[in-house]
Design a protein around this motif. Sequence first.
Motif, PDB file in Angstrom:
ATOM      1  N   TRP A 269     -10.358   6.534  -7.257  1.00 18.62           N
ATOM      2  CA  TRP A 269     -10.486   7.979  -7.415  1.00 18.62           C
ATOM      3  C   TRP A 269      -9.264   8.567  -8.110  1.00 18.62           C
ATOM      4  O   TRP A 269      -9.358   9.584  -8.822  1.00 18.62           O
ATOM      5  CB  TRP A 269     -10.678   8.643  -6.052  1.00 18.62           C
ATOM      6  CG  TRP A 269     -12.094   8.611  -5.536  1.00 18.62           C
ATOM      7  CD1 TRP A 269     -12.559   7.922  -4.460  1.00 18.62           C
ATOM      8  CD2 TRP A 269     -13.225   9.302  -6.067  1.00 18.62           C
ATOM      9  NE1 TRP A 269     -13.906   8.128  -4.288  1.00 18.62           N
ATOM     10  CE2 TRP A 269     -14.342   8.980  -5.258  1.00 18.62           C
ATOM     11  CE3 TRP A 269     -13.410  10.168  -7.150  1.00 18.62           C
ATOM     12  CZ2 TRP A 269     -15.623   9.492  -5.499  1.00 18.62           C
ATOM     13  CZ3 TRP A 269     -14.687  10.674  -7.385  1.00 18.62           C
ATOM     14  CH2 TRP A 269     -15.768  10.335  -6.576  1.00 18.62           C
ATOM     15  N   SER A 270      -8.112   7.931  -7.944  1.00 23.15           N
ATOM     16  CA  SER A 270      -6.898   8.452  -8.584  1.00 23.15           C
ATOM     17  C   SER A 270      -6.945   8.338 -10.101  1.00 23.15           C
ATOM     18  O   SER A 270      -6.140   8.962 -10.793  1.00 23.15           O
ATOM     19  CB  SER A 270      -5.668   7.698  -8.050  1.00 23.15           C
ATOM     20  OG  SER A 270      -5.375   8.080  -6.725  1.00 23.15           O
ATOM     21  N   LYS A 271      -7.884   7.538 -10.615  1.00 22.12           N
ATOM     22  CA  LYS A 271      -8.019   7.411 -12.066  1.00 22.12           C
ATOM     23  C   LYS A 271      -8.758   8.590 -12.690  1.00 22.12           C
ATOM     24  O   LYS A 271      -8.852   8.686 -13.910  1.00 22.12           O
ATOM     25  CB  LYS A 271      -8.759   6.111 -12.398  1.00 22.12           C
ATOM     26  CG  LYS A 271      -8.014   4.852 -11.966  1.00 22.12           C
ATOM     27  CD  LYS A 271      -8.839   3.603 -12.256  1.00 22.12           C
ATOM     28  CE  LYS A 271      -8.105   2.345 -11.792  1.00 22.12           C
ATOM     29  NZ  LYS A 271      -8.887   1.111 -12.046  1.00 22.12           N
ATOM     30  N   LEU A 272      -9.287   9.466 -11.848  1.00 18.71           N
ATOM     31  CA  LEU A 272     -10.050  10.609 -12.337  1.00 18.71           C
ATOM     32  C   LEU A 272      -9.172  11.506 -13.212  1.00 18.71           C
ATOM     33  O   LEU A 272      -8.056  11.857 -12.843  1.00 18.71           O
ATOM     34  CB  LEU A 272     -10.571  11.411 -11.140  1.00 18.71           C
ATOM     35  CG  LEU A 272     -11.882  12.176 -11.302  1.00 18.71           C
ATOM     36  CD1 LEU A 272     -13.027  11.203 -11.495  1.00 18.71           C
ATOM     37  CD2 LEU A 272     -12.129  13.044 -10.080  1.00 18.71           C
TER      38      LEU A 272
ATOM     39  N   ALA B 137     -10.177  13.731  -1.097  1.00 14.82           N
ATOM     40  CA  ALA B 137      -9.349  13.233   0.010  1.00 14.82           C
ATOM     41  C   ALA B 137      -8.740  11.880  -0.338  1.00 14.82           C
ATOM     42  O   ALA B 137      -7.560  11.628  -0.073  1.00 14.82           O
ATOM     43  CB  ALA B 137     -10.198  13.129   1.274  1.00 14.82           C
ATOM     44  N   TYR B 138      -9.546  10.988  -0.936  1.00 13.16           N
ATOM     45  CA  TYR B 138      -9.025   9.665  -1.296  1.00 13.16           C
ATOM     46  C   TYR B 138      -7.864   9.760  -2.278  1.00 13.16           C
ATOM     47  O   TYR B 138      -6.880   9.013  -2.188  1.00 13.16           O
ATOM     48  CB  TYR B 138     -10.149   8.818  -1.897  1.00 13.16           C
ATOM     49  CG  TYR B 138     -11.078   8.191  -0.883  1.00 13.16           C
ATOM     50  CD1 TYR B 138     -10.584   7.458   0.190  1.00 13.16           C
ATOM     51  CD2 TYR B 138     -12.463   8.316  -0.998  1.00 13.16           C
ATOM     52  CE1 TYR B 138     -11.436   6.876   1.123  1.00 13.16           C
ATOM     53  CE2 TYR B 138     -13.318   7.735  -0.079  1.00 13.16           C
ATOM     54  CZ  TYR B 138     -12.799   7.011   0.973  1.00 13.16           C
ATOM     55  OH  TYR B 138     -13.637   6.436   1.895  1.00 13.16           O
TER      56      TYR B 138
ATOM     57  N   ASP C   5       0.084   8.017  -6.040  1.00 19.92           N
ATOM     58  CA  ASP C   5      -0.354   9.145  -6.857  1.00 19.92           C
ATOM     59  C   ASP C   5       0.562  10.338  -6.591  1.00 19.92           C
ATOM     60  O   ASP C   5       0.959  10.586  -5.451  1.00 19.92           O
ATOM     61  CB  ASP C   5      -1.806   9.500  -6.515  1.00 19.92           C
ATOM     62  CG  ASP C   5      -2.451  10.416  -7.545  1.00 19.92           C
ATOM     63  OD1 ASP C   5      -1.931  11.520  -7.765  1.00 19.92           O
ATOM     64  OD2 ASP C   5      -3.487  10.025  -8.116  1.00 19.92           O
ATOM     65  N   THR C   6       0.869  11.085  -7.647  1.00 21.92           N
ATOM     66  CA  THR C   6       1.733  12.266  -7.482  1.00 21.92           C
ATOM     67  C   THR C   6       1.077  13.340  -6.627  1.00 21.92           C
ATOM     68  O   THR C   6       1.751  14.231  -6.122  1.00 21.92           O
ATOM     69  CB  THR C   6       2.085  12.862  -8.854  1.00 21.92           C
ATOM     70  OG1 THR C   6       0.878  13.184  -9.550  1.00 21.92           O
ATOM     71  CG2 THR C   6       2.890  11.875  -9.684  1.00 21.92           C
ATOM     72  N   ARG C   7      -0.263  13.239  -6.469  1.00 26.00           N
ATOM     73  CA  ARG C   7      -0.994  14.220  -5.656  1.00 26.00           C
ATOM     74  C   ARG C   7      -1.066  13.798  -4.190  1.00 26.00           C
ATOM     75  O   ARG C   7      -1.794  14.421  -3.408  1.00 26.00           O
ATOM     76  CB  ARG C   7      -2.404  14.406  -6.234  1.00 26.00           C
ATOM     77  CG  ARG C   7      -2.418  15.029  -7.627  1.00 26.00           C
ATOM     78  CD  ARG C   7      -3.771  14.825  -8.305  1.00 26.00           C
ATOM     79  NE  ARG C   7      -3.973  13.420  -8.674  1.00 26.00           N
ATOM     80  CZ  ARG C   7      -5.024  12.956  -9.379  1.00 26.00           C
ATOM     81  NH1 ARG C   7      -5.956  13.818  -9.759  1.00 26.00           N
ATOM     82  NH2 ARG C   7      -5.126  11.676  -9.677  1.00 26.00           N
TER      83      ARG C   7
END
Length: 501
Positions: free
Chosen positions: A282-285, A309-310, A317-319
Amino acid sequence: MSCIVRLLVMPVLLLLSSVTLASASPDRVALVLGMADYETITPLTNTRNDAEALAETLTDIGFDVTLGIDLTEADLRQVMKDFSFRSETADLALIYFAGHGIEVQGENFLIPVDARPRSNIDVQQQSVSLKEMLAVVEKARVMRIVILDSCRDNPLGGNIDPDAVLQSALQATDEATRGVGGLAPAKPDRGTLVAFAAKDGQVALDGTRGNSPYARALMEKMAKPGLEISLMFRQVRDAVLEETQNLQEPYTYGSLTGTPFYLTGTPDGDTEVAEAEPTKTWSKLRPDQESQLLALANLGDTRSMLGLAYIRLNPEDTRFDPAQAVSFLERAVERGSPEAQMELAKLYEQGIGVTVDEARALELYQAAADQGFADAINDLGFLYYQGGLGLRPNPTKALELFERAADLRHPEAQFNFAALIDDGMIADKGPKDAASYLYAALRSGSQDVLNLLLERPTMFAEETRRELQSQLQAYDFYTGTIDGDIGPGTKRGIRAAYGLE
């Protein structure tokens, strides 16, 4: 999918609780069906074009495609049977049907070219139901999609006059349609998506540009790299609405897993259907897609809440923001998402983003299990077996949960339950039952199961091994002697059943 590893040592072997999916070839399969030259019902113009063009698109993006054009009922059922077996070892199985379809008494039927329907009974006896289509793909390992470019009902009640159906449709719009009224809403199992070209109450246009508006939008969006599948179907919807001036609104039913899917590769070019760590995928989004995900979440889409959430649970991830992840999961839990219940349970158990609260974690595991979420049922079984989260050990309850998860095709639960049977812990089951669960675990796709059967087969009793050989032989994966010796021939059969040969 991710879950807490709960290891349990039994008298013979180590029971498994984490799901590890390994690539099998092919990992994505599609059955594309186009019905145009009907013998007694008004023919359709573009369905053949739609099927052939979509099959080409799917092939180009890496699917192993079976194409069926103008099939009789007998041919259609045979193709479905063959595809069902192949889809068991695929991560993703997809069916696309373009042709006539009718709703009869709340059930959807897809009509082959040789059908001669003059009554509801004729439709039911001469057609293939949506339920049958869903059964064809139900054992695919990760995701199942059925796409119907075929939305119409039975507007004349008990008797069907095909010419009247067509006339009714033509009165509804200046453009030719594939029916009138819309198919009945679908209720597929979790992990399955049913996509309709038009929502109930609307017609599906056949199109005047060589393809239907829906097929054209599908082909365009499917081939778009880095587009997550839930957002892809959202963009298909928007494109069809625009082209048809709001006459036709595609609609999807079902609940996909929280694992993200990119039909044409992730934003960084990865072509895998799924990964074991949804946080990383999901972080690749891309930022624009995250904005779309936020918009869907604000509309109540629980899968979008899970995805967001993931992302915030990925420490790379910076988020990264566990507290915000908890907020998204709480919203999804309020809307009844069992996967969100499971993920939030793990956070409360481990104290990530929240204070450790074992009672709340147990409550959430139980809530997900009550909805039939196999991961939660399996993990709850370990909690009852070992004692955990305030529970006293209760082996009887644990065995009930392991069996329930196994019957829901959870691969590690299938293996675990086979081992419990083999150890004599299940009174009414024997070696044949153990072998059936082992075979099912292979087909479900756990590499851990595959490795254990190849490397440590003698952990199972000889009679169970013989029964496994018989299972492999019954499906033409093994031709040797039924002797319980897991030698090179049997190992080849095990790999073949898994999908590697």
